[in-house]
Scaffold this motif. Structure first.
Motif, PDB file in Angstrom:
ATOM      1  N   LYS A   7       0.805  -1.165   0.089  1.00 17.82           N
ATOM      2  CA  LYS A   7       0.057   0.052  -0.087  1.00 17.82           C
ATOM      3  C   LYS A   7       0.857   1.221  -0.007  1.00 17.82           C
ATOM      4  CE  LYS A   7      -3.158   2.424   3.141  1.00 17.82           C
ATOM      5  NZ  LYS A   7      -2.229   3.492   3.848  1.00 17.82           N
ATOM      6  N   SER A  51      -7.298   4.379  -5.508  1.00 21.28           N
ATOM      7  CA  SER A  51      -8.364   4.728  -4.484  1.00 21.28           C
ATOM      8  C   SER A  51      -9.414   5.154  -5.469  1.00 21.28           C
ATOM      9  CB  SER A  51      -7.943   5.561  -3.464  1.00 21.28           C
ATOM     10  OG  SER A  51      -7.747   6.803  -3.892  1.00 21.28           O
ATOM     11  N   PHE A 102      -6.779  -6.213   1.481  1.00 23.98           N
ATOM     12  CA  PHE A 102      -6.967  -4.634   1.247  1.00 23.98           C
ATOM     13  C   PHE A 102      -7.047  -4.250  -0.229  1.00 23.98           C
ATOM     14  CE2 PHE A 102      -4.613  -0.738   0.340  1.00 23.98           C
ATOM     15  CZ  PHE A 102      -5.487   0.213   1.201  1.00 23.98           C
ATOM     16  N   ASN A 107     -12.116  -0.678  -0.336  1.00 27.52           N
ATOM     17  CA  ASN A 107     -11.979  -0.458   1.101  1.00 27.52           C
ATOM     18  C   ASN A 107     -12.066   0.822   1.629  1.00 27.52           C
ATOM     19  OD1 ASN A 107      -9.570  -3.143   1.290  1.00 27.52           O
ATOM     20  ND2 ASN A 107     -11.791  -3.222   1.458  1.00 27.52           N
ATOM     21  N   THR A 108     -12.282   1.951   0.911  1.00 20.80           N
ATOM     22  CA  THR A 108     -12.038   3.243   1.443  1.00 20.80           C
ATOM     23  C   THR A 108     -13.556   3.454   2.159  1.00 20.80           C
ATOM     24  OG1 THR A 108     -13.132   4.010  -0.648  1.00 20.80           O
ATOM     25  CG2 THR A 108     -10.692   4.132  -0.817  1.00 20.80           C
ATOM     26  N   SER A 109     -13.343   4.501   3.054  1.00 17.03           N
ATOM     27  CA  SER A 109     -14.330   4.956   3.889  1.00 17.03           C
ATOM     28  C   SER A 109     -14.635   6.578   3.591  1.00 17.03           C
ATOM     29  CB  SER A 109     -14.387   4.720   5.271  1.00 17.03           C
ATOM     30  OG  SER A 109     -13.210   5.225   5.744  1.00 17.03           O
ATOM     31  N   TYR A 248      -9.170   7.832   3.242  1.00 11.60           N
ATOM     32  CA  TYR A 248      -9.533   7.115   4.518  1.00 11.60           C
ATOM     33  C   TYR A 248      -9.891   5.785   4.473  1.00 11.60           C
ATOM     34  CZ  TYR A 248     -10.122  12.426   5.802  1.00 11.60           C
ATOM     35  OH  TYR A 248      -9.579  13.482   5.927  1.00 11.60           O
ATOM     36  N   TYR A 249      -9.466   5.044   5.474  1.00  6.47           N
ATOM     37  CA  TYR A 249      -9.796   3.585   5.528  1.00  6.47           C
ATOM     38  C   TYR A 249     -10.251   3.240   7.035  1.00  6.47           C
ATOM     39  CZ  TYR A 249      -7.606   3.486   0.908  1.00  6.47           C
ATOM     40  OH  TYR A 249      -7.384   3.483  -0.491  1.00  6.47           O
ATOM     41  N   GLU A 250     -10.859   2.048   6.990  1.00  5.98           N
ATOM     42  CA  GLU A 250     -11.090   1.533   8.396  1.00  5.98           C
ATOM     43  C   GLU A 250      -9.580   0.939   8.867  1.00  5.98           C
ATOM     44  OE1 GLU A 250     -13.591   1.604  10.254  1.00  5.98           O
ATOM     45  OE2 GLU A 250     -14.958   2.470   8.595  1.00  5.98           O
TER      46      GLU A 250
END
Length: 279
Positions: A7, A51, A102, A107-109, A248-250
């Motif tokens: 990442k 992303s 991942f 997986n983006t929040s 942002y990600y968890e």
């Protein structure tokens, strides 16, 4: 050997790229990074996943990508190698090794964008590639009130490019704000949300500036949210003022600080060659 997922947080000046996503005949950010990775792997294709896309001329200070790499290389060495092989327009800010599940996009929040507007009467040639020049009087109170109308969960169909398809246009904007940089005589817009539609931020800015100029009424955002018609909103602001600041990600999805201490025989050979190239 098991492929390893990396990442990356990447910064880039989008001026001379035809956007982030790879294109067959144009220079792109994805294309440049994949070219560097192919050199590192001695010809093995490595596909990166971002992303999200950024358009031609749009910049990034916090774009996130991931890719699977055939050799084990410590994160710091991966960062150093990529920065030595890519153009100075691209800088890998951070690298980490993450779990196989991942995904930089899925997986983006949420995301954070900023948009810079130059208010000086005379255009500054040193800002022309990084700001929108807008030398017109603005009502800052009207502007801030209109920004507040964008916050919350809404159907943003009026603020989405008409060719964006049939996807759900409902998004949540957590922050829509502006500050005045008196020293540089600029506006800095900030937008944070759980997702953004194609050209959404640029249409926000184009519409908001018309409200602040008095070309549209103070409650125009409320009307546009109701009519759900892109033709009713303002122009799409130029790309050069837009910056992808953060994704942002968890915290449970991407493990920070994870790294591999052991390097396999093939990976060790590749790393030795990269060290030699970087010198």
């Amino acid at each position: 050997m098991k492929w390893i997922r990396y990442k990356l947080i990447v910064q880039y000046d989008g001026t001379h790229f035809a956007g982030f996503q790879i294109q067959p005949h144009d220079r792109t950010v994805q294309g440049e990074i994949q070219k560097a990775l192919k050199i590192m792997t001695k010809g093995i294709e490595v596909i990166i996943h971002g992303s999200g896309r950024t358009d031609s001329g749009v910049h990034a200070k916090g774009q996130v990508i991931h890719f699977d790499y055939p050799f084990i290389i410590p994160a710091k060495n991966m960062q150093r190698a990529l920065n030595s092989l890519t153009t100075d327009e691209i800088f890998v800010k951070e690298v980490s090794i993450v779990e196989d599940d991942f995904h930089a996009r899925y997986n983006t929040s949420g995301k954070k964008y900023q948009y810079r507007v130059d208010l000086n009467a005379i255009p500054d040639p040193f800002k022309r590639l990084y700001t929108l020049h807008h030398p017109y009087p603005l009502d800052m109170d009207k502007l801030r009130n209109a920004l507040k109308d964008l916050e919350g969960e809404h159907d943003f169909s009026s603020f989405c490019a008409s060719n964006s398809g049939r996807e759900d246009k409902v998004r949540t904007v957590y922050e829509a704000s502006v500050v005045k940089d008196d020293f540089n005589n600029e506006l800095l817009f900030t937008f944070r949300g759980n997702g953004f539609l194609y050209n959404m931020v640029r249409i926000f800015v184009g519409t908001l500036l018309q409200i602040a100029n008095g070309l549209r009424p103070a409650d125009e955002i409320q009307r546009l949210l109701e009519v759900k018609d892109r033709n009713e909103a303002g122009p799409t602001a130029k790309p050069q003022g837009l910056y992808l600041m953060e994704v942002y990600y968890e915290s449970s999805i991407a493990k920070k600080g994870t790294d591999y201490q052991e390097i396999g025989e093939v990976g060790e050979q590749v790393q030795h060659e990269l060290d030699h190239t970087a010198k």
